[in-house]
Scaffold this active site. Sequence first.
Site, short mmCIF file in Angstrom:
data_model
loop_
_atom_site.label_atom_id
_atom_site.label_comp_id
_atom_site.label_asym_id
_atom_site.label_seq_id
_atom_site.Cartn_x
_atom_site.Cartn_y
_atom_site.Cartn_z
N GLY A 28 0.81 -1.21 0.00
CA GLY A 28 0.00 0.00 0.00
C GLY A 28 0.84 1.26 0.00
CG ASN A 29 1.60 3.08 -2.84
OD1 ASN A 29 0.75 3.67 -3.49
ND2 ASN A 29 2.14 1.92 -3.23
CB SER A 45 10.31 1.38 -2.40
OG SER A 45 10.08 0.05 -2.76
N GLY A 46 9.26 -0.17 0.38
CA GLY A 46 9.72 -1.25 1.25
C GLY A 46 10.01 -0.87 2.69
CB SER A 74 5.81 3.86 -3.64
OG SER A 74 4.90 2.96 -4.23
CB SER A 75 7.39 -0.53 -6.75
OG SER A 75 6.37 -1.02 -5.92
CG ASP A 76 2.33 0.83 -6.89
OD1 ASP A 76 2.40 0.07 -7.86
OD2 ASP A 76 2.01 0.45 -5.75
CG HIS A 95 -1.92 0.63 -4.43
ND1 HIS A 95 -2.93 -0.14 -4.94
CD2 HIS A 95 -0.84 -0.18 -4.34
CE1 HIS A 95 -2.48 -1.36 -5.15
NE2 HIS A 95 -1.21 -1.41 -4.79
CG HIS A 97 -2.27 -5.13 -2.16
ND1 HIS A 97 -1.00 -5.63 -1.98
CD2 HIS A 97 -2.20 -4.32 -3.25
CE1 HIS A 97 -0.20 -5.13 -2.91
NE2 HIS A 97 -0.90 -4.32 -3.68
CG ASP A 120 -25.04 8.20 -0.12
OD1 ASP A 120 -25.97 8.51 -0.88
OD2 ASP A 120 -25.17 7.96 1.10
CG HIS A 160 -2.30 -4.74 -8.14
ND1 HIS A 160 -1.49 -3.92 -8.88
CD2 HIS A 160 -1.90 -4.59 -6.86
CE1 HIS A 160 -0.63 -3.33 -8.08
NE2 HIS A 160 -0.87 -3.72 -6.86
CE1 TYR A 214 -24.74 12.74 5.68
CE2 TYR A 214 -22.53 12.99 4.79
CZ TYR A 214 -23.38 12.50 5.76
OH TYR A 214 -22.86 11.79 6.80
ZN LIG Z 1 -0.06 -3.05 -5.08
#
Ligand SMILES: [Zn+2]
Length: 223
Positions: A28-29, A45-46, A74-76, A95, A97, A120, A160, A214
């Site tokens: 996640g990131n 990353s990591g 991050s790798s993303d 992001h 999982h 909503d 993913h 709302y």
């Molecule tokens: Zn991922």
Amino acid sequence: MLLPELRAEVCRLHALLTANHLVAWTSGNISARDPASGLIVIKPSGIGYDDLTPENMVVVDADARVVEGDLLPSSDTASHCYMYRAAPEVGGVTHTHSRYATAFAALGRSIPCVLTAMADEFGGEIPCGGFALIGGEEIGQEVMRCLRDSHSPAALMQNHGVFTIGKSARAAVKAAVMTEDVAATVWLAEQLGAPIPISAEHIAQLHHRYTHIYGQPTEEIIA
Ligand SMILES: [Zn+2]
């Protein structure tokens, strides 16, 4: 050090991913874009969530080149940057999982709009994009393709996980939390039978009420 407040905000928001049980280990990131400079603050990353600090966040430019930081981003990162370039109104990307939503992704299934909370928050189904390899921009391209014709701030990526966008990083995190919440409820409903779809007309009415009427008048300020 560049962007100290945005570094602190992005670091703080990562704690919401663990608090809401959306991530395991280092997965996640979150990233956020500074509107003034266009620079992007993203998780290294990591690195474990307990070890994240404002100082070890990585600052990159719109083309994913590191501007400031001792660690690799991050790798993303290339996909996050693609999404910012494609959508100037986006100020944050998240992001995860997260378990139930990623179960739908494993099947390449969109999450159908069968809850008023989904109408909503997402204005319809949460779409699922096709398979894309990690590391380049392909994920970002596929996420934006999915979201183009959708009100949803969240997309699943086949096999993913979940990618969300928002005006701010906090809004993107909220979308990630809500994605997992509705994914879990829809999954439970499917164990009982066939969930009842909500008509397109009712979805539009619910989404309009939620996004225009709302909440508290000041909510936009703190969102
Ligand atoms: Zn991922």
